[in-house]
Write an enzyme that holds these catalytic residues in place. Sequence first.
Site, mmCIF file in Angstrom:
data_model
loop_
_atom_site.group_PDB
_atom_site.id
_atom_site.type_symbol
_atom_site.label_atom_id
_atom_site.label_comp_id
_atom_site.label_asym_id
_atom_site.label_seq_id
_atom_site.Cartn_x
_atom_site.Cartn_y
_atom_site.Cartn_z
ATOM 1 N N LYS A 282 0.928 -1.093 0.199
ATOM 2 C CA LYS A 282 -0.204 -0.077 0.063
ATOM 3 C C LYS A 282 1.061 1.655 0.150
ATOM 4 O O LYS A 282 1.942 1.242 0.873
ATOM 5 C CB LYS A 282 -0.512 0.048 1.056
ATOM 6 C CG LYS A 282 -2.319 0.842 1.179
ATOM 7 C CD LYS A 282 -3.029 0.556 2.709
ATOM 8 C CE LYS A 282 -4.137 0.712 2.053
ATOM 9 N NZ LYS A 282 -5.212 0.047 3.015
ATOM 10 N N GLU A 366 -19.128 -6.088 10.092
ATOM 11 C CA GLU A 366 -19.826 -5.760 11.186
ATOM 12 C C GLU A 366 -20.871 -6.673 11.568
ATOM 13 O O GLU A 366 -21.382 -6.486 13.134
ATOM 14 C CB GLU A 366 -20.471 -4.695 10.451
ATOM 15 C CG GLU A 366 -19.551 -3.466 10.232
ATOM 16 C CD GLU A 366 -19.006 -3.487 8.359
ATOM 17 O OE1 GLU A 366 -18.787 -4.442 7.990
ATOM 18 O OE2 GLU A 366 -17.553 -2.926 8.684
ATOM 19 N N ARG A 394 -25.286 -3.458 7.581
ATOM 20 C CA ARG A 394 -24.963 -4.820 6.945
ATOM 21 C C ARG A 394 -25.414 -5.486 8.594
ATOM 22 O O ARG A 394 -25.871 -6.765 8.109
ATOM 23 C CB ARG A 394 -23.891 -5.286 5.920
ATOM 24 C CG ARG A 394 -23.061 -5.114 6.744
ATOM 25 C CD ARG A 394 -21.419 -5.254 6.185
ATOM 26 N NE ARG A 394 -21.802 -5.402 4.695
ATOM 27 C CZ ARG A 394 -20.869 -5.415 3.930
ATOM 28 N NH1 ARG A 394 -19.777 -5.982 3.753
ATOM 29 N NH2 ARG A 394 -21.050 -5.265 2.869
#
Length: 634
Positions: A282, A366, A394
């Site tokens: 990254k 989540e 969600r």
Amino acid sequence: MGTLDSITSPRALRDLGDAQLEALAAEIRDLMIRTVATNTGHLGPNLGVVELTLAIHRVFDSPTDRIVFDTGHQSYVHKLVTGRAGDFGTLRREGGMSGYPSQAESDHDIVENSHASTALSYADGLAKAYTIRGENRHVVAVIGDGALTGGMAWEALNNIAIAKKSRLVIVVNDNGRSYTPTIGGLATALTALRTSPRYENVLDLVKRRLNAVPGVGPAAYDALHAMKKGVKDALAPQGLFEDLGLKYVGPVDGHDRAAMEQALSQAKKFNGPVIVHAITRKGYGYDPAERHEADQFHAPGPFDVQTGAEKPKGRIWTDYFSDAIVEVGERRPDVVGITAAMMHPVGLDAFQARFPERTFDVGIAEQHAATSAAGLALGGLHPVVALYGTFLNRAFDQVLMDVALHKCGVTFALDRSGVTGDDGASHNGMWDMSILQVVPGLRLAAPRDATRLRELLDEAVDVDDAPTVLRYPKGPPPEDIPAVGKAGGTDVLLRNGPRDVLVVGIGSMAGTAVEVGERLVAQGIGVTVIDPRWVMPVDPAIVDLAREHRLVVSIEDSGRVGGVGSRLLQTLNDAGVRTPFRLHGIPQEFLDHAKRNAILERIGLTPQALALGIVEDMSALAEGRATVDADRLG
Ligand SMILES: Cc1ncc(C[n+]2csc(CCOP(=O)(O)OP(=O)(O)O)c2C)c(N)n1
Ligand SMILES: CC(=O)[C@@H](O)[C@H](O)COP(=O)(O)O
Ligand SMILES: [Mg+2]
């Protein structure tokens, strides 16, 4: 004039030689760094996929072959090589280029949702559709190691593994991080595969030996591939993907474009589901990003290109939550913190530093966060689950059936609630106060300022027989807004003149409500402005106040349908209170990206627009016109 300007279609990439492609990669990096430095955006993720994206577009033929990006925050390079380099300066600007794929921008873009871990499900469906329709098209899904920690990704892999006719190439972009290093058994398995030196050395040795043999042809490389499989079986840990029955190619250096092209071409030939495991970094190619401790410039604010120094930003709601949760942790050893791969963005990093054994990063999961919190509560602790508001969507069933049904004392801290703006439609936290209205027993608080955030968090963690939710917006909180009185549990923020209008300011809209009240007073209209603090359940004192006024106006930074205003209106109806009611909130639509304040202005959630509306309503009332009843539910 760089090479990039000449790339009006990805097919042009095939005409470039290695040196030109190297130069193009450098040009792309330079443009992204300079643009994100002012516009903000996802620099780290996109610097990490330059070679990978070029390779994909050279091997596959978009848009005939479909390319799906998981989360979509790493699609800048894709945009740049699909004819949008000229518009890149408008990135994340109102009316400009979205920071995520956008069907309206290009037919090279297909998935716009920025919620992670969905790409493989889309790709599974697309590939099956092309098979059934007899269309000779490949689907390429790019998914990060972080997004792979999301449950949906494994639901999809379970299906993809048996979809033998799907021409589906899954590129795992493995940079070892979400924001921070990716957690969990999956990360360990990927790391094992990525770093098993014996596997790499043996393969290199075999390759070198084969190359030394004159007349080495494809048969020998097939033999190498078979040997590689044997080597992998023998040396590398059993690839978890192969255990699922998926073909696996890699690991490949994701910054070696030629190697990526070779792996992708090999994968393409399989004509079935196959994983290409790319190893990337990254922030690759920009030192300040690669060295950036917290998250390798995952989503930096404005910064200085030369030094990478981010422009200082003042304290935001998150910082006040961060301080408050540490204080709670000091006095409540039973309180634990949970994040879904966003330790710093949600402000749990200080809590983690102070209470490492009481802090859990569950990955981008989540649903698991919510239900494991129910488990923690059933085990005698009080979890605080810190998420962005939109990502709670969600986990709705988990909040409803795993937490609330069992009356678990779990507190959800929803940051970035309300209009967030820059990240487009799927990032606005405009759904929580609607979907949570239907959860029996749940208590929902919307603090108006930092002091109320601390107070309400203290009150929330003291509730151990029901879920509690705090929701607050992106950015800096206002100066503290003191109450001038109380009505039940509700704060009265302004009271002046006769009881003409009751303005209910919810959470971040309380400050706006006070400004609206002041404008009404200036027009000689009597006003009471209130902040419920706890918006669920409805405070009976508000019903009494509504009964005493000529008009009730609710203002919330949340979807109009089924929100706090709707709930209040229903409560008044049920109590037989027929006071005319005007409900203000976010229109129930997907909002294009723009700055938060610009969106609030456009949808009329400003003191000027609201006050003007109320003056109009009041004159309609005085003249007996029935328009203000328009918002009353049947
Ligand atoms: C459901 C959901 N939760 C959290 C996020 C916030 N988020 C955006 S990108 C990201 C990390 C993604 O990591 P990875 O998939 O490895 O991609 P990378 O940034 O490393 O390229 C997270 C947690 C999200 N977009 N969706
Ligand atoms: C892609 C994603 O979901 C996050 O990176 C998000 O864009 C961050 O939003 P903030 O910038 O508001 O923290
Ligand atoms: Mg990653």
